[in-house]
Scaffold this active site. Sequence first.
Site, mmCIF file in Angstrom:
data_model
loop_
_atom_site.group_PDB
_atom_site.id
_atom_site.type_symbol
_atom_site.label_atom_id
_atom_site.label_comp_id
_atom_site.label_asym_id
_atom_site.label_seq_id
_atom_site.Cartn_x
_atom_site.Cartn_y
_atom_site.Cartn_z
ATOM 1 N N GLU A 35 0.824 -1.209 0.000
ATOM 2 C CA GLU A 35 0.000 0.000 0.000
ATOM 3 C C GLU A 35 0.860 1.262 0.000
ATOM 4 O O GLU A 35 0.588 2.210 -0.741
ATOM 5 C CB GLU A 35 -0.938 0.022 1.216
ATOM 6 C CG GLU A 35 -1.953 -1.102 1.220
ATOM 7 C CD GLU A 35 -1.517 -2.349 1.992
ATOM 8 O OE1 GLU A 35 -2.397 -3.071 2.467
ATOM 9 O OE2 GLU A 35 -0.286 -2.601 2.110
ATOM 10 N N CYS A 69 -2.833 -4.202 7.137
ATOM 11 C CA CYS A 69 -2.392 -4.307 8.530
ATOM 12 C C CYS A 69 -2.821 -3.037 9.283
ATOM 13 O O CYS A 69 -3.379 -2.103 8.702
ATOM 14 C CB CYS A 69 -0.879 -4.490 8.588
ATOM 15 S SG CYS A 69 0.042 -3.001 8.135
#
Length: 177
Positions: free
Chosen positions: A56, A86
């Site tokens: 990301e 996460c």
Amino acid sequence: METIHHKYMREALNLAQEAYDNCEIPVGCVFVLDDKIIGSGRNRTNETCNGTRHAEFEAIDQILSSGEYTSEVFQRCILYVTVEPCVMCSYALRQLRIKHVYYGCANERFGGAGSVFNIHQDPQLVLHPAYQCEGGYYRDDSIMLLRKFYIRENEKAPVPKRKHKRVLKTEIAPMKE
């Protein structure tokens, strides 16, 4: 039924495979704006020896460094990622005001979008609006890539574990509702 979500998740899976091929945890993602991929990334934590280089963040940096977009673009973007973001990535996505996230499999150890924490929807995080998250797209493929990675040796791990006796499990339990 084939949907636009499948098209972009396959792109994310291709990036996850590329990460795997480069001895990285196999996570890949694409950011989509108006049915066009404007940024993509894959994990590079081992290559860079930097634990923040998740897929990301790689894609976010690609988008912002292109000179074409400002951070406001993320309010109109959809993220497709092979593994649930996460905790770190979930909050970064919230700060960027991401429109929507679709992911492959749950992140049962570090998930920030429902598996462990609900950062994407936590009402106590009032500085940034919540965002929608949906999982299960190419879930089995995402799980198998992770399993293949975790049964092999990782020379760049802080404390490498011998894995020569591990066996690849191919049976995947159904997704929890």
